[in-house]
Design a protein around this motif. Structure first.
Motif, mmCIF file in Angstrom:
data_model
loop_
_atom_site.group_PDB
_atom_site.id
_atom_site.type_symbol
_atom_site.label_atom_id
_atom_site.label_comp_id
_atom_site.label_asym_id
_atom_site.label_seq_id
_atom_site.Cartn_x
_atom_site.Cartn_y
_atom_site.Cartn_z
ATOM 1 N N ALA A 210 0.827 -1.204 0.000
ATOM 2 C CA ALA A 210 0.000 0.000 0.000
ATOM 3 C C ALA A 210 0.863 1.258 0.000
ATOM 4 C CB ALA A 210 -0.935 -0.004 1.205
ATOM 5 N N ARG A 211 1.929 1.247 0.776
ATOM 6 C CA ARG A 211 2.837 2.406 0.781
ATOM 7 C C ARG A 211 3.452 2.608 -0.599
ATOM 8 N NH1 ARG A 211 4.360 0.365 5.955
ATOM 9 N NH2 ARG A 211 6.163 -0.711 5.043
ATOM 10 N N GLU A 212 3.865 1.508 -1.208
ATOM 11 C CA GLU A 212 4.505 1.588 -2.522
ATOM 12 C C GLU A 212 3.559 2.135 -3.585
ATOM 13 O OE1 GLU A 212 5.968 -1.584 -5.892
ATOM 14 O OE2 GLU A 212 6.342 -2.085 -3.790
ATOM 15 N N GLN A 213 2.292 1.747 -3.506
ATOM 16 C CA GLN A 213 1.317 2.135 -4.524
ATOM 17 C C GLN A 213 0.542 3.398 -4.168
ATOM 18 O OE1 GLN A 213 1.080 0.534 -7.487
ATOM 19 N NE2 GLN A 213 2.808 -0.715 -6.785
ATOM 20 N N GLY A 214 0.767 3.941 -2.989
ATOM 21 C CA GLY A 214 0.040 5.134 -2.576
ATOM 22 C C GLY A 214 -1.415 4.877 -2.234
ATOM 23 N N VAL A 215 -1.701 3.686 -1.746
ATOM 24 C CA VAL A 215 -3.060 3.308 -1.369
ATOM 25 C C VAL A 215 -3.213 3.466 0.143
ATOM 26 C CG1 VAL A 215 -4.728 1.415 -1.275
ATOM 27 C CG2 VAL A 215 -3.266 1.710 -3.293
ATOM 28 N N ASP A 216 -4.288 4.118 0.560
ATOM 29 C CA ASP A 216 -4.522 4.315 1.988
ATOM 30 C C ASP A 216 -5.202 3.092 2.601
ATOM 31 O OD1 ASP A 216 -3.454 6.926 2.061
ATOM 32 O OD2 ASP A 216 -5.323 7.737 1.267
ATOM 33 N N ILE A 217 -5.047 2.966 3.907
ATOM 34 C CA ILE A 217 -5.605 1.831 4.653
ATOM 35 C C ILE A 217 -6.626 2.335 5.658
ATOM 36 C CG2 ILE A 217 -5.090 -0.065 6.251
ATOM 37 C CD1 ILE A 217 -3.825 -0.593 3.611
ATOM 38 N N ILE A 218 -7.741 1.640 5.736
ATOM 39 C CA ILE A 218 -8.691 1.826 6.834
ATOM 40 C C ILE A 218 -8.770 0.502 7.570
ATOM 41 C CG2 ILE A 218 -11.112 2.224 7.438
ATOM 42 C CD1 ILE A 218 -11.255 4.211 5.155
ATOM 43 N N ALA A 219 -8.641 0.554 8.875
ATOM 44 C CA ALA A 219 -8.623 -0.657 9.696
ATOM 45 C C ALA A 219 -9.982 -0.873 10.348
ATOM 46 C CB ALA A 219 -7.542 -0.558 10.766
ATOM 47 N N ALA A 220 -10.446 -2.096 10.292
ATOM 48 C CA ALA A 220 -11.690 -2.493 10.953
ATOM 49 C C ALA A 220 -11.421 -3.767 11.740
ATOM 50 C CB ALA A 220 -12.800 -2.706 9.932
ATOM 51 N N GLY A 221 -12.423 -4.255 12.440
ATOM 52 C CA GLY A 221 -12.257 -5.475 13.220
ATOM 53 C C GLY A 221 -11.163 -5.365 14.256
ATOM 54 N N VAL A 222 -11.021 -4.188 14.860
ATOM 55 C CA VAL A 222 -9.895 -3.944 15.772
ATOM 56 C C VAL A 222 -9.986 -4.748 17.061
ATOM 57 C CG1 VAL A 222 -9.425 -1.659 14.849
ATOM 58 C CG2 VAL A 222 -11.059 -1.909 16.743
ATOM 59 N N TYR A 223 -11.161 -5.283 17.365
ATOM 60 C CA TYR A 223 -11.310 -6.122 18.563
ATOM 61 C C TYR A 223 -11.229 -7.606 18.240
ATOM 62 C CZ TYR A 223 -13.254 -1.729 20.370
ATOM 63 O OH TYR A 223 -13.455 -0.412 20.716
ATOM 64 N N ASN A 224 -10.965 -7.938 16.980
ATOM 65 C CA ASN A 224 -10.935 -9.345 16.543
ATOM 66 C C ASN A 224 -12.184 -10.100 16.953
ATOM 67 O OD1 ASN A 224 -7.410 -9.348 16.815
ATOM 68 N ND2 ASN A 224 -8.505 -9.856 14.929
ATOM 69 N N SER A 225 -13.333 -9.426 16.844
ATOM 70 C CA SER A 225 -14.684 -9.931 17.112
ATOM 71 C C SER A 225 -14.971 -10.164 18.594
ATOM 72 C CB SER A 225 -15.015 -11.180 16.286
ATOM 73 O OG SER A 225 -14.300 -12.308 16.704
ATOM 74 N N GLY A 226 -14.198 -9.572 19.490
ATOM 75 C CA GLY A 226 -14.577 -9.597 20.906
ATOM 76 C C GLY A 226 -13.444 -9.710 21.885
ATOM 77 N N ILE A 227 -12.429 -10.486 21.563
ATOM 78 C CA ILE A 227 -11.396 -10.791 22.538
ATOM 79 C C ILE A 227 -10.616 -9.558 22.983
ATOM 80 C CG2 ILE A 227 -9.665 -11.370 20.795
ATOM 81 C CD1 ILE A 227 -8.743 -13.633 22.696
#
Length: 320
Positions: A210-227
């Motif tokens: 993504a850095r190489e291609q200039g693509v941005d990242i959005i992160a989801a699932g930060v709790y890994n569904s609960g744990i």
């Protein structure tokens, strides 16, 4: 990292959160039914607390999430909001028959055709009560080759025509996301559950690509569904019962957070934003109280020493 200019509200508002989005899967009755009034209160709380980025999809409640979000934001200046939704699935009724445009149903099925993308977007616009989408994702395509042949060119056409401002792909798997980054032309990709305190495997290939291609990242699932929200009360990892090893790691991370006086969920939601190219995190909420906690976490002071202590705890390696 702040939201990219092409995905910020057209009319910015002072004091709004620029790196936190409200995930609207829960108000689509994910896991537990949510009353209409509670769904409205959740979105209202997000607006009151400065959240302007809302992430939904036809798959969430087979149209219910989009419909409820649309009702809750009716009357709000559209230029002050950023709405993300998804294509690649078709809403069907209990008999497996496609529902009419703008309707809700019982389930969704995959549809990676060009026409499927256009029909899906038409339905989303109707349910959301809007004339445009700021960020349109291809939703977890099973067959990447098929998606690149059919659905993806349709997204590019929509972007070129100005119907959507940005396009991307949302998935839980690193390898296919990396393919899209390298072989297609996404503005952003959403990675779910692979850039967390427990699973950092997105750092291996996806983030460098993504850095190489200039693509941005959005992160989801930060709790890994609960744990990573509550290791003992919700010991689930990727929607399955977590192994004893994962629970031990999560409780060790929680102990570190407790020692610094910071809540584990707040640290989990902030972790992805420490990585280059990650411009936002999306966290789901089903109540106004959860929204208030999310905003509190965005403002929590997290010392560098806490991050260093967590880095010393092993994370999980996920096999692609």
């Amino acid at each position: 990292m702040a939201f990219h200019p092409s995905r910020r509200p057209l009319t910015p508002q002072a004091g709004s959160l620029t790196s936190v989005g409200l995930g609207c899967a829960p108000i689509g009755n994910l896991y537990t039914p949510v009353h209409e009034a509670d769904a409205d209160a959740t979105v209202d709380a997000a607006l009151d607390r400065g959240i302007r980025f809302f992430d939904t999809a036809p798959h969430y409640g087979a149209g219910v999430s989009e419909l409820r979000l649309g009702r809750a934001i009716a009357g709000v200046d559209r230029d002050r909001l950023v709405i993300a939704t998804k294509v690649g699935r078709q809403i069907v009724d209990a008999d497996g028959v496609a529902v009419g445009s703008g309707g809700t149903g019982a389930d969704t099925i995959g549809d990676l055709s060009r026409d499927g993308v256009l029909r899906s977007l038409e339905g989303s616009l109707a349910r959301l009560g809007t004339d445009r989408i700021d960020l349109l994702y291809l939703h977890d395509p099973v067959d990447v080759d098929e998606a690149l042949r059919g659905a993806w060119p349709a997204l590019e056409e929509l972007r070129a025509a100005g119907v959507v401002r940005s396009i991307g792909v949302g998935m839980v798997r690193n390898a296919p996301l990396t393919r899209f980054v390298l072989e297609a032309s996404p503005d952003v990709v959403m990675v779910a559950g692979r850039l967390t305190l427990l699973d950092r495997t997105a750092e291996q290939e996806l983030l460098p690509a993504a850095r190489e291609q200039g693509v941005d990242i959005i992160a989801a699932g930060v709790y890994n569904s609960g744990i990573l929200a509550n290791p003992m009360a919700a010991p689930y990892f990727d929607y399955h019962a977590a192994s004893p090893e994962l629970i031990a790691r999560a409780t060790a991370i929680e102990a570190v957070c407790d020692s610094f006086g910071v809540a584990l969920p707040h640290v989990a939601a902030r972790f992805p934003l420490r990585r280059h190219a990650v411009e936002a995190v999306v966290v789901g909420a089903r109540t106004s109280a959860e929204v208030h906690d999310l905003v509190a976490g965005a403002a929590a002071v997290i010392p560098d020493e806490l991050w260093s202590a967590i880095d010393a705890i092993d994370t999980v390696d996920t096999v692609e």
